[in-house]
Write a protein that holds these residues in place. Structure first.
Motif, PDB file in Angstrom:
ATOM      1  N   TRP A   1       2.950  -2.513  -0.125  1.00  0.00           N
ATOM      2  CA  TRP A   1       2.944  -1.772  -1.388  1.00  0.00           C
ATOM      3  C   TRP A   1       2.850  -2.722  -2.568  1.00  0.00           C
TER       4      TRP A   1
ATOM      5  N   ASN B   1       6.531   3.503  -4.477  1.00  0.00           N
ATOM      6  CA  ASN B   1       7.122   2.862  -3.301  1.00  0.00           C
ATOM      7  C   ASN B   1       7.841   1.545  -3.571  1.00  0.00           C
TER       8      ASN B   1
ATOM      9  N   ALA C   1       0.340   4.571  -6.433  1.00  0.00           N
ATOM     10  CA  ALA C   1       0.924   4.513  -5.094  1.00  0.00           C
ATOM     11  C   ALA C   1       2.018   3.454  -5.037  1.00  0.00           C
ATOM     12  N   ALA C   2       1.775   2.307  -5.703  1.00  0.00           N
ATOM     13  CA  ALA C   2       2.790   1.255  -5.734  1.00  0.00           C
ATOM     14  C   ALA C   2       4.029   1.714  -6.498  1.00  0.00           C
TER      15      ALA C   2
END
Length: 274
Positions: free
Chosen positions: A134, A76, A72-73
């Motif tokens: 993030w 983003n 997820a990081a």
């Protein structure tokens, strides 16, 4: 192994343009499980017997959460930041060991910990508006990785590596697969290819890490991991035009300095014991 891991991160970031994080992680663990099965079952079904099912389950849940947060990081924030935060896991291991086993943190360990965590704080970019969430997720993925490392260390005396990996893949797949149902329709073949590559690359990265740690002390191998940060910055610049800003460079320097100082002190302690 570091190069393979960095290309897996590239493939993950490419796949995330269409695929959900749950879909990417599900395919990753499915491929890893299929590749792991022949080695695990070669001695026979008795190789699956374990008295530490609870610890295997805990390690699997923490491991899949760590990968989820990391991916997820990656989707983003700049790749170099995500990979640097992920590689800060060794800094948190002494804190995890203290919380888990109440083992005292030695006085010499505090300096690299402080240096490294200052670097993490710089990368997290605290401001009047709050944290970069993030970036915080990227750091939490490192904490999950550190917990997984400690859990693996506790499993290792009685569990062979093939069994540890098998239960890790099975339990992680069980944790994430239900959340990916319906996420696979309409994906381009390039996205499928990227996700399949991630699974193969992660599997061989884990196998190579296992082999490396069986051949050399951890403090000899650990510095190589920081090369992944350099590769992450290179791929981010080459493919997405991401250029690290001054805060990222300063934070990276501090985290790497703290990590390398930790390695140096471990090497000194190892030499004194001998």
């Amino acid at each position: 192994m570091v190069t393979i891991a960095s290309t897996a991160a590239v493939a993950t970031k490419l796949a995330s343009s269409q695929a959900s994080t749950e879909a990417i992680v599900t395919v990753q663990y499915l491929i890893c499980l299929l590749l792991c099965l022949p080695i695990t079952l070669r001695p026979g079904l008795h190789n699956l017997r374990t008295r530490k099912a609870g610890l295997h389950l805990f390690r699997g849940a923490v491991g899949v959460l760590g990968f989820y947060l990391f991916y997820a990081a990656l989707d983003n924030i700049p790749m170099v930041d995500a990979m640097l935060l992920r590689q800060s896991a060794p800094l948190t291991v002494p804190l995890v060991v203290w919380a888990w086993s109440q083992e005292r943190i030695t006085a010499s360990s505090w300096l690299p910990l402080i240096i490294g965590f200052i670097g993490v704080g710089v990368i997290l970019r605290p401001s009047a508006e709050g944290l970069s969430w993030w970036h915080a997720g990227g750091f939490l993925s490192a904490l999950c990785l550190a917990i997984s490392m400690v859990a693996t260390h506790k499993l290792a005396p009685t569990e062979p590596a093939s069994r540890i990996l098998f239960y890790y893949f099975v339990l992680s797949l069980a944790c994430v697969a239900p959340f990916s149902i319906g996420d696979f329709s309409g994906l381009d073949w390039q996205i499928w290819l990227a996700m399949l590559y991630v699974g193969v690359a992660i599997y061989f990265t884990l196998r190579l890490y296992t082999l490396a740690y069986s051949l050399a002390p951890a403090h000899h191998i650990a510095p190589i991991n920081y090369f992944a940060v350099v590769l992450g910055g290179f791929w981010g610049w080459l493919i997405w035009g991401q250029v690290p800003d001054a805060w990222s460079l300063l934070g990276s320097a501090l985290v790497i300095a703290g990590g390398l100082l930790t390695v140096y002190l471990a090497r000194q302690r190892h030499a004194s014991v001998r």
